[in-house]
Write an enzyme that holds these catalytic residues in place. Structure first.
Site, PDB file in Angstrom:
ATOM      1  N   LEU A  98       0.858  -1.180   0.000  1.00  0.00           N
ATOM      2  CA  LEU A  98       0.000   0.000   0.000  1.00  0.00           C
ATOM      3  C   LEU A  98       0.895   1.230   0.000  1.00  0.00           C
ATOM      4  O   LEU A  98       1.984   1.217   0.593  1.00  0.00           O
ATOM      5  CB  LEU A  98      -0.889   0.036   1.248  1.00  0.00           C
ATOM      6  CG  LEU A  98      -2.185  -0.774   1.269  1.00  0.00           C
ATOM      7  CD1 LEU A  98      -2.855  -0.635   2.628  1.00  0.00           C
ATOM      8  CD2 LEU A  98      -3.128  -0.314   0.179  1.00  0.00           C
ATOM      9  N   ASP A  99       0.434   2.293  -0.648  1.00  0.00           N
ATOM     10  CA  ASP A  99       1.180   3.548  -0.600  1.00  0.00           C
ATOM     11  C   ASP A  99       1.368   3.989   0.852  1.00  0.00           C
ATOM     12  O   ASP A  99       0.513   3.728   1.711  1.00  0.00           O
ATOM     13  CB  ASP A  99       0.426   4.646  -1.350  1.00  0.00           C
ATOM     14  CG  ASP A  99       0.312   4.361  -2.841  1.00  0.00           C
ATOM     15  OD1 ASP A  99       1.028   3.464  -3.323  1.00  0.00           O
ATOM     16  OD2 ASP A  99      -0.503   5.030  -3.507  1.00  0.00           O
TER      17      ASP A  99
END
Length: 557
Positions: free
Chosen positions: A86-87
């Site tokens: 995930l960012d």
């Protein structure tokens, strides 16, 4: 929530952001939602990297989980595998593998798009159209610049040179559903069809609805001090039990409060069937003359001797049948259907090919210029007994609107037939002829036209090399290679690689039940020569085309 072995049926874990019942709380708000011998599912807070560079000062989720696993096992060297990311700016669910076997299983789940991932996001701007339940699809090509920022373009031909960093533009498809719209913002659910870097963020910017707080990708406001993107559902087949499991984490309440009163429903599954206005048509209009000469004047032996007879067999047209020919070109199939007693409506995005189809057409043929992804907007009256899309679906992105609209136009029990280059063996740029048993001769691009000039030993074998299959891809096809080689501008179209399971899944999602799958070989033969026998054997063994027939489900009595 109890730890230990997962259950034998589908399971769902739900967590309110800020608290996970029975979860293990680690550093900086990182929470373990589920852990067993094979996997570790976490709820990552915004602002934390999925994985850092290691060493002192690494405060990523991966580093914290490695320490946790070592403490649990009470030994050094305990391993943990990163499955997906995930960012840093996003929050939500991630799964890590605790064994190499689990890692390989989960990587395959994600690579083949079997894993379920659903996101919630608060975006700037309100969506018009069909109201809070509206859906949409964003399709473009993403590329990364030298600063690591992703950019979205409608066609790779817009980017003349390869970016300074990273690979060439890659296709990306994002589906969204609007859950709530108010006060200049919207709450949406998002489902990824591809998994490019920053894909959701750059696609929301692409349609003018940047994610709240995402200054990097066009946001003008940041009321919460974070990017308002949360991975709220994660599902996959458990690597040990082989049973489906699903975990959920409700998005922060602050997302909904940005829109005023009311909580909305951020957990409904995301579906999409709308083609955005920004989606470009991959039109063959620029090469209409060449295509017409190839099939109409010179004739194509593959088309005449393999494809057309096979399509007619699968369609089995009868007198009085009404058939829809999608991406009909100059109407060759349509005219053959009329001769069999059917009537035919042809649709193609190329005005020049449709003009040629009308010129050559017979009574019982009707032709329209239109995008195959927007069949419903063409005003095609009545229902059809069958529909065909021949050697075109692989050139259309996204393909779901084509299949969905075709199914809607079919009578119950109606037949849909499509023919494509075989994605396992004939995908451009991913497969090639390969020689075994001797030093590699000159490239064999001309194998379909006749024998090679090099003289191999008798034990040489010809095989088809497959470098990639499951992952989606897009390839640029130069339609005038001879002219381009002599300095004329390239005329380019695109072809999109998809695995067979993607085609079957798209048919099923449209209510079309697969009833036949056929693999057709080239019927060409090499001229006499030292390689002729082996070349002919390879042609007869390795199919060139894949044909699918599906039937629209009949309603229950």
């Amino acid at each position: 929530m109890k730890k230990g072995r997962p259950g034998t049926g589908p399971r769902k874990r739900t967590a309110r952001s800020g608290y996970v019942e029975g979860a293990t709380h680690l550093t900086r708000g990182l929470r373990i939602v589920h852990e067993d011998e094979a996997i570790l599912v976490i709820d990552k807070p915004a602002g934390m990297l999925t994985a850092g560079l290691g060493g002192p000062g690494d405060d990523s989720a991966f580093a914290a989980l490695k320490s946790h696993v070592r403490e649990q096992a009470r030994k050094r060297g305990t391993k943990l595998w990163i499955v997906h990311r995930l960012d840093r700016e996003a929050s939500g669910l991630l799964v890590f593998a605790k064994t190499e076997t689990a890692y390989e299983h989960l990587k395959e789940e994600f690579r083949s798009k079997k894993a379920h991932r659903l996101y919630a996001a608060a975006v700037e701007g309100e969506f018009g159209g069909s109201g809070p339940a509206s859906t949409g699809t964003v399709q473009s090509f993403l590329w990364e610049d030298s600063r690591g920022i992703m950019h979205s373009i409608d066609s790779p031909t817009q980017l003349r040179d390869t970016p300074a960093r990273g690979s060439a533009p890659m296709p990306a498809v994002t589906h969204y559903r609007v859950r709530k719209t108010a006060h200049g913002r919207s709450l949406i659910n998002v489902r990824l069809e591809t998994g490019r870097k920053n894909q959701i963020r750059v696609h929301m910017q692409h349609i003018g609805r940047p994610i709240v707080g995402d200054r990097r990708y066009g946001a003008s406001t940041d009321p919460l001090g974070r990017v308002c993107l949360h991975a709220c559902e994660l599902g996959f087949t458990h690597p040990q039990t082989r049973h489906p499991v699903r975990y959920s984490s409700l998005p922060p309440d602050e997302f909904t409060k940005l829109l005023g009163r009311g909580t909305g429903d951020a957990m409904a599954p995301a579906t999409a069937s709308v083609v955005p206005a920004s989606t470009k048509v991959t039109s063959w209009d620029e090469v209409a003359g060449w295509y017409d000469q190839l099939l109409e004047d010179r004739g194509s032996d593959h088309y005449e001797q393999v494809i057309l007879p096979g399509v007619m067999h699968l369609l089995a047209p009868k007198s009085g049948h009404r058939v829809l020919d999608i991406a009909c070109g100059q109407g060759i199939l349509a005219r053959r259907l009329v001769k069999a007693g059917a009537t035919c409506v042809g649709v193609d995005s190329s005005p020049r090919l449709i003009a040629r189809a009308k010129e050559l057409g017979e009574d019982g043929c009707e032709f329209h210029v239109g995008d195959a992804r927007e069949l419903g907007s063409l005003g095609l009256a009545g229902e059809f007994d069958s529909a065909a899309c021949v050697m075109a679906l692989m050139n259309i992105e996204p393909m779901a609107p084509v299949v969905n609209a075709s199914a809607a136009l079919l009578k119950p029990g109606g037949v849909f037939v499509c023919v494509i280059l075989h994605p396992a063996f004939r995908s451009p740029g991913r497969t090639s002829w390969h020689f075994e048993g001797a030093p590699a001769p000159r490239p064999t691009r001309g194998m379909e036209r006749g024998p090679s000039r090099s003289r191999p030993p008798s034990e040489e074998r010809i095989a088809r090399r497959v470098d990639a299959y499951l992952s989606p891809d897009a390839s640029k096809i130069v339609m005038n290679p001879g002219e381009a080689a002599h300095g004329k501008p390239e005329v380019v179209t695109m072809t999109y690689h998809r695995a067979i399971q993607d085609y079957v899944r798209t048919l099923a999602d449209a209510g079309l039940h697969l009833t036949a799958l056929e693999e057709w070989v080239s019927n060409r033969s090499s001229q006499p020569g030292p390689r002729a026998v082996e070349e002919n054997r390879a042609r007869r063994e390795i199919p060139m085309f894949l044909a699918l027939r599906a039937v629209r489900a009949r309603p229950f009595a």
